[in-house]
Write a protein that holds these residues in place. Structure first.
Motif, short mmCIF file in Angstrom:
data_model
loop_
_atom_site.label_atom_id
_atom_site.label_comp_id
_atom_site.label_asym_id
_atom_site.label_seq_id
_atom_site.Cartn_x
_atom_site.Cartn_y
_atom_site.Cartn_z
N LEU A 137 3.05 0.08 -7.09
CA LEU A 137 3.35 -1.41 -7.13
C LEU A 137 3.35 -1.81 -5.55
CD1 LEU A 137 4.07 -3.95 -8.78
CD2 LEU A 137 6.22 -3.11 -8.67
N LYS A 138 4.28 -1.03 -4.70
CA LYS A 138 4.44 -1.38 -3.45
C LYS A 138 3.14 -1.39 -2.77
CE LYS A 138 6.07 -1.21 1.13
NZ LYS A 138 5.99 -2.44 1.61
N ASN A 139 2.32 -0.27 -2.77
CA ASN A 139 0.93 -0.34 -2.22
C ASN A 139 -0.03 -1.30 -2.60
OD1 ASN A 139 1.88 1.91 -0.81
ND2 ASN A 139 1.12 3.48 -2.40
N GLY A 140 0.20 -1.45 -4.01
CA GLY A 140 -0.76 -2.85 -4.23
C GLY A 140 -0.47 -4.23 -3.82
N ILE A 141 0.86 -4.46 -3.69
CA ILE A 141 1.39 -5.48 -3.09
C ILE A 141 1.12 -5.89 -1.80
CG2 ILE A 141 3.60 -7.15 -2.82
CD1 ILE A 141 3.13 -6.82 -5.64
N ASP A 142 0.93 -4.66 -0.91
CA ASP A 142 0.63 -4.83 0.47
C ASP A 142 -0.83 -5.12 0.62
OD1 ASP A 142 3.37 -3.80 1.09
OD2 ASP A 142 2.76 -2.00 1.59
N GLN A 143 -1.60 -5.10 -0.38
CA GLN A 143 -2.97 -5.52 -0.24
C GLN A 143 -3.10 -7.00 -0.55
OE1 GLN A 143 -5.35 -3.03 0.63
NE2 GLN A 143 -3.18 -1.80 0.61
#
Lengths: 478, 478
Positions: free
Chosen positions: B364-370
């Motif tokens: 989730l964190k990595n996705g939101i970072d995008q």
């Protein structure tokens, strides 16, 4: 700081709950010391030897661990209809017992409750107006909290009453408006007493918003007649009161001349659609006696959609009722059908429990009749007998000169002493009448008739010896 | 009369509970219409595919239907330690799941809870100060009700917070004293913010009686550091505040550099014995995720015996927590031991759940970072991410000129619209930040990371497309 009483909400401090008060605490102490206690203080059937219904528990065991249904060895142990019932529950509610449900409860269970009411009363019922609760207590508390708007608002409650009501009203900062039940008329409600109580409250500046009726009665064991309920409905209508109908003992009717009528049915018969009604039912009583599962429901009628929204919100704040309890309620309202494999055993267990209760009520009544100074109306229903105690007036005490509060306190001490002595001398644990309220100058205790038949017989014998000695000693003292 | 809103308690009308508010209701409507919804609005693991722990459910199935233990076919299906566990439960508590228990819960379970706290923290613990509750919510509500004495009393609550607190405080007619968590410092508490909030409240004539701390955080996912908790304890001591420590996510810590410290342990380390402490735990979260069973406990410290008596009375008014929930709590605090037959499977299931949660938080964190315009601190614990949304200012709207209430309302509408559009367009159901509270001028939504890994991946993709379009459209409109 260390938190002390002075830091606590005064409404909480003022609430009293006798059913689990000092006498019960003393009983537990005696028990830890090795004494055998006959617990007649609380309607807790399975703690007094009543077995759970096999059908119910078989089904719950499968829902808790559905993997069992994949094992042929287990499947062959269970009746086929139990397996299909468990499968159908999990098909309609695949999350089983481990997930939060909708705030008001699992939809198909609310529909089953509506169907149950429809079949019981022959009246239209809407499952959206059914809320599944953790036992009936939580439903009652929701209504009391929601309807108490101002400090001057109050609820009419029976005297004697089940102290959930007085305690919760105190806690929510409302006023209790007690109305006396008519002991001389099998504890029915009395219109003149209702009017008198209402008038008195208004004189004190109290604004009545609702009336609580417990039918069948706790602690009285009374079953209200059709006409009595009709009178209450008309009274509530005339005075703009909501009705809280505590109908948790609806399956517990023993008197062949009495019958349970729901408030909803009678209001429907009378074509009354403008008296707000909150009816409560529970899986804790009846013949299930599943108190520990905390299952129950609240059904609402004659309220606006906005009111329903608020009740749903209130329920959602603590998420939902426990799911095993919701399922227990489901199996209560939707038992096995006559053509199903489980039915004969289910029916036998049910009838055995209800007929044992009937017999025990009679044994108790007949035993009390043999004791000079105790009297009892044969309980028509519920699980309780409210036994009247004749206590001689104490020398030198003039209750007429006391204020109402002084008198309540003095008389409360007298029946509490009686019950505490009963406990110390015989191991019988009952609740003093003052815990429920009673007419000034009268004394009672509430006992359940739940213990096994032989214990009820023993109880009656011990009670006789105790009472005779107690009165003798009091006469010597005074 | 038909009961309407005007007949209802204004405190109830004023309470808000966004976690199950209009967005969730709309999601259910869409679902009934055949739409697939990803429910990220509520921490309800088993509704999102998490399986219950086998050991727990095997044991519960035997307690629901002890007759199973007399069947060789069943006994051979279950590990030996499950059978002995069930037998030992029924030996210590022969009434099983169907009877009311003591008001505070079954004694041996309260002892097991005390033992659990002792082992976790290495501190002395008294089982008489442990009360078993229907989930942690009921324990929290008991404390709020008991400690709100006057209309001017209030509780300090975090912003953002879990709305159980704001809703219950509103319902019990108390005041909310919000203190901002520090988003720039991983949502830890900030001493200056605490002092500012307290001072402002006093200026408004509000008397603070306690402080609520949620650790690990809901909705923030933060795990508080040792020093942060120490600061809070000293702050509470200095200002005579009771602490409500909501520690229901104590097993949910994913960040290898973070560790859960209980308030009780830190108070013991500091030798502080004069700050009243109410700690809450639950079987709904952690790796059990048994929300539906409504099991939990409340532990009280640094209170006088009279205060304990009042809490016991409060509990007794609605009789006791549900027994299946009490047993669930028991199995949480007393899991199988390493040398027992069930242990390997239990341990595997536990680790699988916790490591999946850790991975999903990272996905989730990595996705939101995008996603341009969304940002998120990697959740250190709990089950939630509080995602920050950059929403461009609307043309012609000057929030500086609004009163605080107007601004709250306006900003609440903006993030609610965002979440409602997200639902309508993608089927993702999250809760707007305004439901938990947030710093003026900031927007968030709370999402759980409970759905299966592939759904989290899908969620992130849909969210990206949605957010980019949403901001584009808003820019065109404004």
């Amino acid at each position: 700081m260390i938190l002390g009483r002075k830091h606590l909400n005064e409404n909480l401090l003022g609430a009293e709950y006798a059913v689990r008060g000092p006498i019960v605490i003393r009983a537990q102490e005696l028990e830890r010391g090795g004494r055998k206690i006959i617990y007649c203080n609380i309607g807790n059937p399975q703690a007094l030897g009543q077995s759970p219904l096999t059908y119910l528990r078989q089904t719950l065991s499968l829902i808790e661990h559905p993997e069992l249904m994949n094992q042929q060895a287990v499947v062959s142990l269970y009746p086929g209809d139990v397996i299909s019932r468990a499968k159908s529950i999990l098909q309609r509610h695949p999350h089983g017992s481990g997930a939060y449900t909708q705030s008001t409860g699992i939809p198909f269970i609310r529909e089953a409750v509506a169907e149950f009411i429809r079949n019981r009363d022959g009246i239209p019922t809407d499952s959206d107006q059914v809320i599944l609760t953790d036992g009936a207590s939580k439903g009652a508390q929701a209504v009391l909290l929601a309807l108490l708007r101002k400090k001057s608002d109050g609820f009419m409650i029976p005297i004697p009453q089940y102290p959930l009501y007085s305690a919760s009203i105190a806690m929510y900062n409302g006023n209790q408006i007690g109305y006396y039940l008519d002991e001389s008329n099998h504890w029915q409600l009395n219109e003149a007493a209702l009017i008198e109580s209402l008038e008195k409250a208004k004189l004190r500046g109290i604004h009545p918003v609702g009336i609580v009726v417990i039918n069948p009665g706790n602690p009285t064991g009374a079953v209200l007649s059709y006409d009595n309920i009709k009178m209450v409905v008309e009274f509530a209508r005339h005075h703009d009161l909501s009705i809280i109908a505590d109908e948790v003992y609806q399956e517990n009717v023993y008197d062949p001349d009495s019958r349970f009528y729901s408030f909803a049915k009678i209001m429907h018969d009378l074509d009354i659609t403008d008296v707000p009604l909150f009816s409560l039912h529970s899986a804790s009583k009846g013949f299930l006696g599943e108190c520990g599962h905390r299952g129950g429901y609240l059904e609402l009628r004659n309220i606006s959609p906005e009111v329903l929204t608020e009740f749903v919100k209130l329920q959602s704040i603590s998420l939902c009722a426990n799911v095993a309890g919701q399922l227990t309620t489901y199996l209560m309202v939707s038992p096995p059908e006559a053509n199903e494999e489980s039915y004969p055993l289910y029916n036998k267990e049910k009838n055995d429990i209800l007929s044992a209760l009937k017999n025990k009520a009679e044994t108790l009544k007949n035993g009390i009749d043999q004791i000079d100074g105790l009297s009892l109306d044969l309980p028509q229903g519920a699980m309780y007998a409210f036994v009247k105690i004749d206590l001689p007036a104490e020398k030198g005490v003039n209750t007429e000169k006391m204020t109402e509060a002084e008198r309540l306190k003095y008389e409360g001490q007298r029946d509490s002493s009686y019950c505490m002595s009963l406990l110390e001398q015989t191991g019988i644990c009952v609740v003093p009448g003052s815990g429920f309220g009673q007419l000034p100058g009268t004394f009672h205790f509430r006992t359940t008739f739940l213990p096994p038949q032989n214990e009820i017989e023993e109880l009656v014998l011990r009670l006789k010896t105790f009472h005779e000695n107690y009165v003798k000693k009091e006469s010597v003292l005074s």
